[in-house]
Scaffold this motif. Structure first.
Motif, short mmCIF file in Angstrom:
data_model
loop_
_atom_site.label_atom_id
_atom_site.label_comp_id
_atom_site.label_asym_id
_atom_site.label_seq_id
_atom_site.Cartn_x
_atom_site.Cartn_y
_atom_site.Cartn_z
N GLU A 221 11.01 -0.54 -0.94
CA GLU A 221 12.03 0.80 -0.92
C GLU A 221 12.49 0.42 -2.67
N THR A 222 13.27 -0.42 -2.52
CA THR A 222 14.23 0.09 -4.27
C THR A 222 12.70 -0.57 -5.47
N LEU A 223 11.84 -0.71 -5.14
CA LEU A 223 10.70 -1.59 -6.43
C LEU A 223 9.79 -0.19 -6.15
N LEU A 224 9.77 0.69 -5.36
CA LEU A 224 8.71 1.78 -5.24
C LEU A 224 9.80 2.94 -6.04
N VAL B 203 -4.19 5.53 7.22
CA VAL B 203 -2.82 4.38 7.59
C VAL B 203 -1.72 4.76 7.35
N TYR B 204 -1.50 6.54 7.04
CA TYR B 204 -0.55 6.19 6.45
C TYR B 204 -0.42 7.38 7.74
N LEU B 205 -1.12 8.07 8.81
CA LEU B 205 -0.45 8.65 9.90
C LEU B 205 -0.64 7.59 11.26
N ALA B 206 -1.43 6.32 10.80
CA ALA B 206 -1.08 5.36 11.64
C ALA B 206 0.01 4.96 12.25
N THR B 207 0.31 4.54 10.72
CA THR B 207 1.80 3.92 10.02
C THR B 207 3.18 4.98 11.03
N GLY C 288 0.63 -0.79 10.15
CA GLY C 288 0.14 -0.02 8.92
C GLY C 288 -0.14 -0.98 7.51
N PHE C 289 0.01 -2.18 8.12
CA PHE C 289 -0.07 -3.55 7.04
C PHE C 289 -1.75 -4.37 7.58
N SER D 188 0.49 -1.62 -0.11
CA SER D 188 0.37 -0.19 0.35
C SER D 188 0.96 1.63 0.22
N PRO D 189 0.62 2.16 -0.90
CA PRO D 189 1.45 2.92 -1.12
C PRO D 189 1.08 4.16 0.17
N ALA D 190 0.28 4.50 1.21
CA ALA D 190 0.03 4.14 2.37
C ALA D 190 1.07 4.36 3.33
N VAL D 191 0.76 2.83 3.28
CA VAL D 191 1.66 2.16 4.37
C VAL D 191 3.40 2.34 3.81
N VAL D 192 4.20 3.01 2.66
CA VAL D 192 5.00 3.00 2.00
C VAL D 192 5.50 3.71 2.85
N ALA D 193 4.40 5.42 2.62
CA ALA D 193 4.95 6.76 2.45
C ALA D 193 5.11 6.88 4.60
N GLY D 194 4.33 6.18 5.06
CA GLY D 194 4.03 6.31 6.04
C GLY D 194 5.11 6.28 7.10
#
Length: 514
Positions: free
Chosen positions: A267-270, A385-389, A405-406, A123-129
């Motif tokens: 992180e690499t693949l994103l 999800v972003y803020l919680a992560t 986050g997941f 999830s982009p929100a988890v990665v951003a968080g």
């Protein structure tokens, strides 16, 4: 055409089209960006600066040669500094090599099994968080290093101890000179970012800050901690023993290796996907990129260096410097090797607080709480999800925060996939009630249905319409069966086509009520 002739033609074409000149300039730019970051991230990780330089060299010379994303640059990443710091603190530097070696092996196997593209399911929100949380932790720890003080083990501990350290530095005590050095570094980077002439846009602010601040510190002979780089880079190599390698099968270290592998891969693949959006050249081959990262991390683990990922800051600098091929990445690794081998005395002049200032600046840019508004465009749940992560990582640790986050992402997905519309229509004062179900009736909707049934008055003749119901799970159908069994005790009745309802049950089930 023979193989040698084809190779000669490709080489001449590379030079004839001006690719060499473009790659040469880009490699210098990336080298200038990577040099201070390699050392700074190593210090933030609780490792010697040479460990970061070795990773940068491997990322250029080895991974750059076989990478699936030609213009992506790999090296030590701030995103893994927190994990490395915790691992080294708890298990010692000797455990780092085997853990990274195992993480690289996991990446290699994943790449060969062609699961690279599946990492993009994150999830982009988890990665951003995750990145924002890491940014906050980096700022918290490096703020101490900015004043030549030792950082604490946890993010909240760093924040709690920061006021006392800052007060001592501000009042002229220990760390006051280092604080001025660090703040001067940040000021130069901020000023260069805002006022940089267009003709000098290829000059990175971090390098400019290091050159100016180091020169001032040397000329004034200021009493601050300086970077410790060995005269011989190879003396920093620490090959793990067979016993240490086998020790990675300890449950704690194995979990650490899996965590490293997952976060580094994501992180690499994103990052690779982001680099693809910056240029019109060859697209990333994700499985090959993951395999290359695995090879690189196995080498880094064998040499006792830091773990690596594809790094968006260096990759963006590479693209913006008009790199043409993977040769720019390879040559940047060569520049790092030459500089570390021939000019270690120059790097030993660099103040540690200067590198900490660069990482504080980098950490602040990673946080990006303004993303909340952009993520909210995809639903308030995404922003949550972003803020919680982010806050879970700061309050606990990186792995726990990512797991939270997941879990929240999956819970949100479950809620969205179990949308159920319950329509209730009363009859004409005859006690008849028609209830229609539309959507998916799962355990997540059981409380809502239970409350709806409880509100029905005694003596109700309930007709349940399930024609527009798409799916019903075990928990939900058990609720309906229970109401059907006990309806008579309230003088009520429930009428439903159990055969029709049974068609919506996944798997074999008893369609008639018990």
């Amino acid at each position: 055409m023979s193989t040698s002739t084809a190779s000669s033609t490709a080489t001449s074409g590379y030079f004839a089209q001006g690719f060499f000149g473009r790659d040469l300039l880009a490699s210098v730019v990336v080298f200038l960006v990577a040099l201070p970051l390699c050392m700074g991230i190593a210090i933030a990780s609780g490792m010697p600066p040479a460990a970061g330089l070795i990773t940068g060299i491997v990322g250029g010379l080895v991974v750059g040669f076989i990478a699936g994303s030609p213009l992506q640059v790999s090296g030590p990443a701030a995103g893994l500094a927190v994990l490395v710091f915790e691992l080294v603190r708890e298990h010692g530097a000797a455990a780092l090599g085997p853990v990274i070696l195992m993480a690289g092996l996991i990446q290699l196997i994943a790449g060969l099994c062609r699961v690279g593209v599946w990492f993009r399911m994150t999830s982009p929100a988890v990665v951003a968080g995750m990145l924002s949380g890491i940014g906050i932790l980096i700022v918290a720890s490096q703020s101490h290093v900015l004043m030549d003080a030792a950082p604490k083990a946890r993010g909240l501990e760093n924040f709690a101890a920061l006021p006392a350290v800052l007060w001592e530095a501000v009042t002229g005590g220990a760390g006051s000179t280092a604080l001025m050095v660090g703040l001067g570094t940040i000021a130069i980077m901020l000023g260069w970012e805002k006022l940089r002439p267009a003709k000098l846009k290829f000059v990175p602010g971090a390098l400019l800050a290091v050159v100016i601040i180091t020169a001032v510190v040397q000329l004034q002979n200021l009493p601050v901690n300086r970077v410790d780089v060995p005269a011989n880079l190879f003396s920093a190599v620490s090959i793990p023993s067979v016993g240490e390698i086998l020790g990675v099968f300890d449950a704690t270290l194995l979990l650490a290796a899996i965590t490293f592998a997952f976060i580094a891969s994501a992180e690499t693949l994103l990052s690779a996907a982001a680099v693809d959006r910056m240029h019109d050249g060859p697209r990333t081959r994700f499985d090959r990129e993951l395999t290359a990262q695995g090879v690189g991390n196995m080498i880094c683990g064998f040499l006792g260096a830091l773990p690596m990922t594809g790094v968006i800051v260096r990759s963006a600098a590479n693209v913006q410097a008009n790199a043409a091929t993977r040769m720019s990445t390879i040559m940047h690794g060569g520049w790092l090797l030459v500089f570390a081998m021939l000019l270690p005395w120059l790097m030993r002049m660099t103040p540690v607080a200067c590198l900490a200032g660069i990482l504080v600046f980098t950490g602040v840019k990673m946080i990006k709480l303004g993303q909340v508004k952009d993520l909210a465009a995809y639903g308030k749940g995404t922003a949550f999800v972003y803020l919680a992560t982010t806050f879970a990582i700061v309050a606990t640790d990186l792995l726990t925060g990512v797991i939270i986050g997941f879990a929240l992402s999956l819970f949100r997905l479950s809620l969205q996939s179990s949308k159920l519309k319950i329509g209730v229509k009363d009859g004409d004062n005859d006690g008849k009630v028609t209830m229609s179900l539309e959507g998916s009736a799962t355990f997540l909707r059981v409380p809502e249905m239970a409350r709806t049934l409880e509100r029905l008055p005694p003596g109700t003749k309930l007709h349940l319409d399930v024609e527009r119901l798409q799916h019903v799970d075990h928990a939900y159908i058990e609720l309906l069966r229970d109401f059907h069994r006990n309806a008579g005790a309230r003088g009520s009745e429930m009428i439903v086509d159990w055969k029709e309802l049974g068609r919506r049950v996944e798997g074999p089930a008893q369609h008639q009520p018990a």
